[in-house]
Design an enzyme around this catalytic site. Structure first.
Site, PDB file in Angstrom:
ATOM      1  N   TYR A  94      15.007   4.661   1.923  1.00 15.86           N
ATOM      2  CA  TYR A  94      15.801   4.895   2.971  1.00 15.86           C
ATOM      3  C   TYR A  94      17.098   5.015   2.463  1.00 15.86           C
ATOM      4  O   TYR A  94      17.992   5.861   3.199  1.00 15.86           O
ATOM      5  CB  TYR A  94      15.750   3.817   4.036  1.00 15.86           C
ATOM      6  CG  TYR A  94      14.401   3.793   4.949  1.00 15.86           C
ATOM      7  CD1 TYR A  94      14.375   5.016   5.691  1.00 15.86           C
ATOM      8  CD2 TYR A  94      13.495   2.981   4.879  1.00 15.86           C
ATOM      9  CE1 TYR A  94      13.184   5.270   6.476  1.00 15.86           C
ATOM     10  CE2 TYR A  94      12.066   3.222   5.671  1.00 15.86           C
ATOM     11  CZ  TYR A  94      12.228   4.290   6.516  1.00 15.86           C
ATOM     12  OH  TYR A  94      11.091   4.367   7.238  1.00 15.86           O
ATOM     13  N   GLU A 190     -12.206  -8.508  -5.433  1.00 11.16           N
ATOM     14  CA  GLU A 190     -11.668  -7.514  -4.739  1.00 11.16           C
ATOM     15  C   GLU A 190     -11.339  -7.426  -3.268  1.00 11.16           C
ATOM     16  O   GLU A 190     -10.300  -7.362  -3.107  1.00 11.16           O
ATOM     17  CB  GLU A 190     -12.630  -6.481  -5.169  1.00 11.16           C
ATOM     18  CG  GLU A 190     -11.985  -5.063  -4.407  1.00 11.16           C
ATOM     19  CD  GLU A 190     -13.018  -3.814  -4.686  1.00 11.16           C
ATOM     20  OE1 GLU A 190     -13.926  -3.992  -5.755  1.00 11.16           O
ATOM     21  OE2 GLU A 190     -12.862  -2.794  -4.174  1.00 11.16           O
ATOM     22  N   ASP A 242     -16.620  -4.635  -6.260  1.00 14.24           N
ATOM     23  CA  ASP A 242     -17.495  -3.754  -5.974  1.00 14.24           C
ATOM     24  C   ASP A 242     -18.369  -3.149  -6.992  1.00 14.24           C
ATOM     25  O   ASP A 242     -17.493  -2.883  -8.083  1.00 14.24           O
ATOM     26  CB  ASP A 242     -17.193  -2.568  -4.863  1.00 14.24           C
ATOM     27  CG  ASP A 242     -16.923  -3.180  -3.597  1.00 14.24           C
ATOM     28  OD1 ASP A 242     -17.389  -4.213  -3.383  1.00 14.24           O
ATOM     29  OD2 ASP A 242     -16.097  -2.455  -2.800  1.00 14.24           O
TER      30      ASP A 242
END
Lengths: 362, 574
Positions: A94, A190, A242
Site C-alpha cells: 500500500y 499439516e 498429507d
C-alpha cells in the site's frame, strides 16, 4: 570490526549506483539467484546452502521500472530501520501506491522486489523492517513458553496445556522466547483439522509431546520457533502431513532444509532434526487408505523434485517413495485415516509410527 | 409397362421444315438488342445509365489521347422526372468530321477499333451506338451530337436516330451552330434509367476513371447536389500504344477464316508473313509444312478444313513472342499519383510489371496499394480493377484479379486474411491490366478471364506492393515500440532519481544533474539511434496512433529473461 548496518549498506549500494550514472555507465545490482538450481545439500550441514550463482539487474530502458521499484523499496527500508518502525508485506504494497507510476499493481510484485532486496543484502527481511502478515502457527501440549510482557517488561509464562480446546499462537518474532518442557518429541501437523482432533482428545498428554499446527507450508516464524525449541530442548521433530507431493516437498522439505527461494536465510530457518512421519506412499498401501488420483500438477511436482531438488537427490529413500507414488498415481490425505474410525489415528497410527522407525522417511 | 413408339400417322403431310420456314425471317437489330441487352450492359435501368456514361467517356478519352490532347471532360446527368434522364458528355477532343457522325453514333458495329489490334478502351465499337438505340427505344427521342474539328471550321449539331430494321443511321435534323468550343464533341442522350449511389454507380465509375487516368480532368454534375471536380494530377499524356498485327498464337479459327477472306495477299505464304506479327518467310514456311498446306495456296481457296489444319500447324510451330512495346502502361509513379489524388491514406506503393504474353497477346500488369489513414480497418480491402484504363465495376467475384488477391498470402505482409479470401484491413488495392486484347469472361467486359499467365503476373505485382506494405508496417510497429519505450523511460526515470535522492539526501541541483546523466545512460541502451528515431518520427509520427501510451508492463525481452530465474513452480515461501 563492527558489521555494516542495513542503512549503511543501503547508502553504500545507492552511492555506487549514483556514481556510475554520473559517469554515464550502466549501473548494476546483483543478488544471489533465488532458485533450487543455486543451492546444495549436505546432511552434515543440514540445510540448503546457497551456491554462488548471481543474477544482476542492469539499468536499461527495459528494466528501468523494476530498478526504480528496487531503489524505492531500499529507501523505504532505510526509513523503517532508522525510525525503528515496521511494515507488513501488505502495508508495503500500500505504501507503494504513493510511488506514482512506479507503484505495484499486485502484492506479489512488491513481495518479489522485497525478496530481491532481502537477497541482495543477504539479510532476513525483518532486519529490513518488513514483516509478514501471517501468524506463525498453533501450539498445544507440554510446553511453557516464556515471553516478555510488552507493558511491564516482565517475564510472562505461557502454559500450552492450558488452552483447552484452543491453542497458543506463535508470534511473528520468536528470537526472545525461552522454553520449559519435559515432552519427548514435537509433532508438526499439516492441517488444522488433524491438529484439532489431537487437541480435543489431548493426545499430547497420552504421548507426552508438543503439538504444532503448521497450516500448510510453515511460516518463517513457525520454522524458526520449531528450530529453536528443538535445539534448546534437544527434541526430535516428527512431521505429519498429507500423503502428496505438496506435503513431501513443499511442507516437509521446506521445514527441514529450507527453500531455494530464500536460501540466504535457510541457515536460521531450517529444522535439520525433522523426520517424516507420514503419510508415506507405503502407508497408503499398508493402511489401505482411500485415495484420490494424482493431479497433473502433482505429477509435474514429483518429476521436478526428482530432477531438480538437491534434497530428493541426496536421499534415495525419498526418490524411491516419490517414484512409488508416480506408479500408484494416487495420493491420500491425513484425514483418510478416519476410514478406520475417527480416533484410529491416535489409537493405532501414531503409536505404530512411534514404535517403528522403519516406516519413517529421512 | 412399356409404351411402343409408333410411327407418325400423318406421314403424307409436308415436311415440318417448310412450315417452320414461314416463321423464319431476318430479325431486326432492335429485336436482337431487346433480347440481348444484358450482353451489352443494359440489363437494368441503373446499369443502362452507367453504361451510357461509360461508353461516351471512354470514347472521348480515346479520341483525346489519339489526338494528343489533354482530356477535359464534362459529364452531366439531368433528372427529367419519370425515370428519364438526359446524359450529356462533352469533351475537348479533336472532334469528328460531319460525314462520319451518323455512322459512329447510329450504326451498330461501326468503328475503327474492331479491325485492329491495339491497346484501347473500347474494343468492339458497339458501345455508343447501342446507347443511342437504347435511348431511342426507351424515350423515342433522338440523340443530339455536337462536334467541331477546329477553330476555322463550323460546329454542327445533328439529331440522330437509328433505323432498327436496317441498322442504318437516320439524320433527323442537322444545322451549323455557334459553339464556344474550338474543337470537341458533345453527346446528349435521353434515356430511361435509375440514378443510385454506391459501388456500381456513375459516381464511382468517374472517381475510378480519375484514379486510373491521372492526366484527365473530369467535371461532373450529378442529378442532385453540387458539381464534383476531378482535377488532373499530371500534364503528362500516356504514351500512344502502337498498333500491331495479330500474333498467330492469339488467333482463333473464325478470325483466321475472316482474315483469309479479306486479305489482299495472293498466297498463304505472303498472307502469313504480312498479316501476322513475328512471322517471317522461314516461320511461314514452317507453319505451312506443319499444316500440310502448300505455301502457294491462294487464301480464297482455303477451306474450313484447311484453315483448321493451319491452326494445328501454328500450334506445332515455335514462334517468337509478339513485340511488347505496343503496350502503354500508366507507369509506377503515375499510377500511385492517381490513387493518392482520390484516396486519402497514410501509405502508398505501386509497381509496373515488365510486359509478358498470354496466347500471343502482350500485356502488362500494374498494381498500386493505399493503406491506413481513414480507410476502414475491419472490412475486406477495397479492390479497384481496371482494364486498359477502364474501371471494371461488375462481377468482381468472377474476375482473375479477385482470384489472384484471394490466393496471395497477405498475412505475411501484415494484413488479416482467412484462407483463400480477400484480406481484411484498411486498404485499397488497384490492379490495371493493359493489353492489346484483354480477355473478358463475357461481352459486357466486366471480369478478366482466368488465364494462368495473367493470374501469375497479377500475383507477382501484388507481392511486389505487398512487400512494400509489409516493410512499412514493420517499420511503423518498430517505431511505435520505440516511442513507447521512450515514454517508458521518461515515466520511470524520475522514480529512480527520487529514490536515490531520498537515500543519499541529494540537493535539487544534484538530482537534476543525475537525471540528465540517467537519460543519457538509458537512451544508450535503446536499439534505435536517437537520430534515426527523429527521422522515423518525422516520417511516420503523425500517422501513429499512440493509444497504448499507458504502458505499464511493456513486453521487453530482457526483462522476461531475467524473471524466468525467479519462477519456480514447486516453491512456496511465506
Amino acid at each position: 570490526m563492527a558489521e555494516e548496518t542495513v542503512p549503511d549498506k543501503i547508502k553504500r549500494i545507492s552511492g555506487n549506483i549514483y556514481d556510475e550514472i554520473i559517469k554515464e555507465e550502466k549501473p548494476e545490482v546483483s543478488m544471489p539467484l533465488r532458485s533450487l538450481s543455486n543451492v546444495t545439500y549436505d546432511d552434515k550441514i543440514g540445510y540448503f546452502e546457497l551456491d554462488n550463482k548471481f543474477k544482476s539487474r542492469t539499468l536499461t530502458a527495459s528494466t528501468v521500472k523494476t530498478f526504480a521499484q528496487t531503489l524505492k523499496m531500499m529507501a523505504l527500508s532505510k526509513v523503517l530501520v532508522e525510525t525503528d518502525d515496521i511494515a507488513t508485506k501488505r502495508e508495503t504494497y500500500y505504501v507503494s501506491k504513493n510511488w506514482g507510476e512506479a507503484r505495484f499493481h499486485e502484492q506479489v510484485e512488491s513481495d518479489t522486489v522485497m525478496d530481491d532486496v532481502e537477497a541482495m543484502f543477504m539479510v532476513n527481511r525483518e532486519q529490513l523492517g518488513f514483516i509478514p502478515e501471517e501468524k506463525g502457527g498453533d501450539i498445544a501440549g507440554k510446553l511453557v513458553v516464556i515471553d516478555i510482557d510488552s507493558e511491564t517488561g516482565k517475564e510472562l509464562r505461557i502454559d500450552c496445556t492450558k488452552f483447552g480446546s484452543g491453542a497458543y499462537s506463535i508470534p511473528i518474532t520468536v528470537e526472545h522466547l525461552k522454553f520449559e518442557t519435559n515432552a519427548k518429541f514435537i509433532l508438526a501437523i499439516e492441517t488444522a483439522g488433524m491438529f484439532q482432533r489431537l487437541v480435543k482428545h489431548t493426545y499430547w498428554k497420552q504421548a507426552n509431546c508438543i503439538l504444532i499446527s503448521m497450516g500448510g507450508v510453515p511460516t518463517r516464524a513457525c520454522r524458526r520457533f520449531i528450530r529453536r525449541l528443538a535445539d534448546d530442548k534437544k527434541l526430535p521433530v516428527y512431521v505429519f502431513t498429507d500423503g502428496d507431493p505438496y506435503g513431501f516437498l513443499n511442507i516437509y522439505r521446506t521445514l527441514k532444509v529450507g527453500s531455494g527461494n530464500a536460501a540466504h536465510i535457510n541457515k536460521y530457518f531450517c529444522v535439520p532434526q525433522a523426520t517424516f512421519f507420514g503419510i508415506t506412499p507405503q502407508d497408503i498401501i499398508d493402511y489401505k487408505l482411500p485415495t484420490h488420483p494424482l493431479k497433473e500438477i502433482d505429477i509435474k511436482r514429483i518429476k521436478d523434485g526428482i530432477k531438480n531438488d538437491p534434497f530428493v537427490k541426496h536421499y534415495k529413500l525419498w526418490e524411491k517413495a516419490l517414484i512409488e507414488m508416480t506408479k500408484m498415481k494416487k495420493r491420500a490425505e491425513q484425514q483418510a485415516l478416519a476410514q478406520h474410525g475417527l480416533n484410529f489415528v491416535m489409537s493405532n497410527y501414531l503409536p505404530d509410527k512411534l514404535k517403528n522407525n522403519k516406516t519413517w522417511l529421512p | 409397362m412399356q409404351q411402343k413408339l409408333t410411327p407418325d400417322s400423318n406421314d403424307d403431310k409436308k415436311p415440318i421444315a417448310l412450315e417452320l420456314a414461314k416463321k423464319q425471317r431476318e430479325i431486326s437489330i432492335a429485336e436482337f438488342f431487346e433480347k440481348n441487352r444484358h450482353l451489352l450492359g443494359f440489363d437494368n435501368k441503373k446499369k443502362a445509365l452507367l453504361t451510357t456514361v461509360k461508353e461516351a467517356v471512354d470514347n472521348s478519352l480515346d479520341a483525346c489521347e489519339e489526338a494528343s490532347m489533354l482530356p477535359e471532360i464534362i459529364v452531366e446527368i439531368i433528372d427529367m422526372g419519370n425515370e428519364r434522364f438526359r446524359i450529356v458528355i462533352e469533351d475537348n477532343g479533336p472532334g469528328i468530321v460531319k460525314q462520319q457522325i451518323p455512322k459512329i453514333f447510329a450504326k451498330l458495329l461501326y468503328g475503327s477499333k474492331f479491325h485492329r489490334l491495339k491497346q484501347s478502351r473500347g474494343q468492339q465499337g458497339i458501345g455508343i451506338s447501342a446507347s443511342v438505340m437504347y435511348g431511342q427505344l426507351t424515350t423515342g427521342r433522338p440523340a443530339k451530337i455536337t462536334s467541331r474539328i477546329g477553330p476555322s471550321y463550323p460546329a454542327y449539331e445533328i439529331d440522330l436516330k437509328l433505323d432498327t430494321t436496317t441498322n442504318q443511321p437516320l439524320v433527323i435534323s442537322e444545322k451549323e451552330i455557334d459553339w464556344h468550343k474550338e474543337h470537341g464533341t458533345r453527346v446528349e442522350i435521353d434515356l430511361e434509367g435509375q440514378y443510385l449511389k454506391g459501388s456500381q454507380s456513375v459516381d464511382e465509375y468517374l472517381k475510378q476513371t480519375a484514379i486510373i487516368n491521372p492526366h484527365v480532368t473530369l467535371i461532373y454534375q450529378p442529378p442532385q447536389g453540387s458539381q464534383i471536380m476531378f482535377v488532373r494530377a499530371t500534364e503528362e499524356m500516356p504514351k500512344q500504344p502502337k498498333e500491331i498485327m495479330p500474333h498467330p498464337y492469339g488467333v482463333e479459327l473464325g478470325r483466321l477464316m475472316k482474315m483469309l477472306e479479306h486479305t489482299e495477299y495472293r498466297t498463304l505464304q505472303s498472307f502469313l508473313t504480312n498479316e501476322f506479327s513475328r512471322v517471317g518467310a522461314g516461320t511461314a514456311k514452317e507453319i505451312c509444312e506443319n499444316s500440310a498446306v502448300l505455301p502457294s495456296t491462294p487464301p480464297d481457296k482455303i477451306s474450313r478444313e484447311m484453315a483448321e489444319k493451319i491452326m494445328e500447324g501454328i500450334k506445332k510451330t515455335k514462334i517468337m513472342n509478339p513485340p511488347t512495346d505496343c503496350i502503354s502502361p500508366i507507369g509506377k509513379d503515375l499510377i500511385e499519383k492517381g490513387l493518392k489524388k482520390e484516396i486519402n491514406a497514410e501509405f502508398y506503393a505501386s509497381c509496373t510489371r515488365p510486359p509478358v504474353v498470354y496466347s500471343g497477346n502482350p500485356f502488362i500488369i500494374e498494381a498500386a496499394i493505399a493503406y491506413g489513414g481513414n480507410l476502414p480497418e475491419d472490412k475486406p480491402i477495397e479492390i479497384l480493377r481496371f482494364a486498359n484504363r477502364v474501371p471494371l465495376l461488375y462481377q468482381q467475384g468472377a474476375c482473375a484479379v479477385t482470384k489472384s488477391i484471394a490466393t496471395t498470402n497477405w498475412r505475411s505482409y501484415g494484413l488479416k486474411q482467412s484462407q483463400g479470401s480477400v484480406p481484411i484491413g484498411g486498404c485499397v488495392l488497384q490492379i490495371h491490366m493493359a493489353s492489346v486484347w484483354v480477355p473478358f469472361t463475357s461481352e459486357a467486359k466486366e471480369a478478366i478471364a482466368h488465364y494462368p499467365e495473367i493470374i501469375k503476373e497479377i500475383k507477382l505485382a501484388l507481392q511486389e506492393v505487398g512487400r512494400e506494405l509489409g516493410k512499412y508496417l514493420n517499420k511503423k510497429k518498430r517505431l511505435s515500440h520505440e516511442l513507447n519505450k521512450v515514454d517508458y523511460i521518461s515515466k520511470y526515470l524520475t522514480h529512480v532519481s527520487d529514490a536515490l535522492q531520498e537515500i543519499l539526501k541529494l540537493d535539487p541541483a544534484e538530482k537534476t544533474r543525475l537525471e540528465e546523466h540517467l537519460r543519457v545512460v538509458l537512451e544508450k541502451t535503446r536499439s534505435v539511434k536517437k537520430e534515426d528515431l527523429e527521422d522515423l518520427k518525422r516520417d511516420y509520427g503523425p500517422k501513429l496512433k499512440r493509444e497504448d501510451s499507458d504502458v505499464d508492463d511493456y513486453d521487453f525481452d530482457e526483462e522476461k529473461k531475467g524473471s524466468e530465474d525467479d519462477e519456480e513452480s514447486s516453491e512456496e515461501e511465506l
